[in-house]
Design a protein around this motif. Sequence first.
Motif: not given
Length: 195
Positions: A19, A158, A160-162, A167, A169, A181, A183, A192
């Motif tokens: 990201v 992006v 949100s990120l879980e 992972a 996105l 992921a 960042l 984020l």
Amino acid sequence: MDARAARAPLPDRVEVAVVGAGFTGLAAACALARRGARVAVLEAGRVGEGASGRSGGIVLEDTAAGPLDGVEGCIPTLQKHLAETGIDCDLHLGGCFELAHRPPESAAPGPLRWRDGESALVVEERVPGGTLDPGALLSGLLRAALEAGATVHERTPVRSLELGGDALLELGDRALACDAAVLGLNGYTAELVPD
């Protein structure tokens, strides 16, 4: 910039989603793709639109927070990466002056001393570092990442990120699954990943 982000369609899944398409994100994507990972770089705007595109091109050995354990040898690592990828960014390593504020009466006279408000600004020492052309570095990193097999997707924010086993996105109208992921957001990280 002479290299352009690919117009390749974004898959539903990659090994690594990066990201941010600035210095950090593109360098990570290049290194990972050169090691065989399937990498997609997601950039909310255009390549280098954040802090990397506003850089003055100063190269220093330490981090912005100062020396950190495990983050030594930044300049030799940069030189090695530039050589391996053939990036010419006009790197000059003549050192950088480190400045300090001193009371005017305690600062030694000389050409490397000037007033800054009520204090004197003096050259404290010369530290390892130098300059480079940030536009050429961005362009070179983009080219090297694409040549290594990474895909770069501009205007793909992006939302949100879980994190978890996989992972996920969220990209607005769709999602991207990945094993990991990275960042590379610098000042935008808090948007984020809240505290």
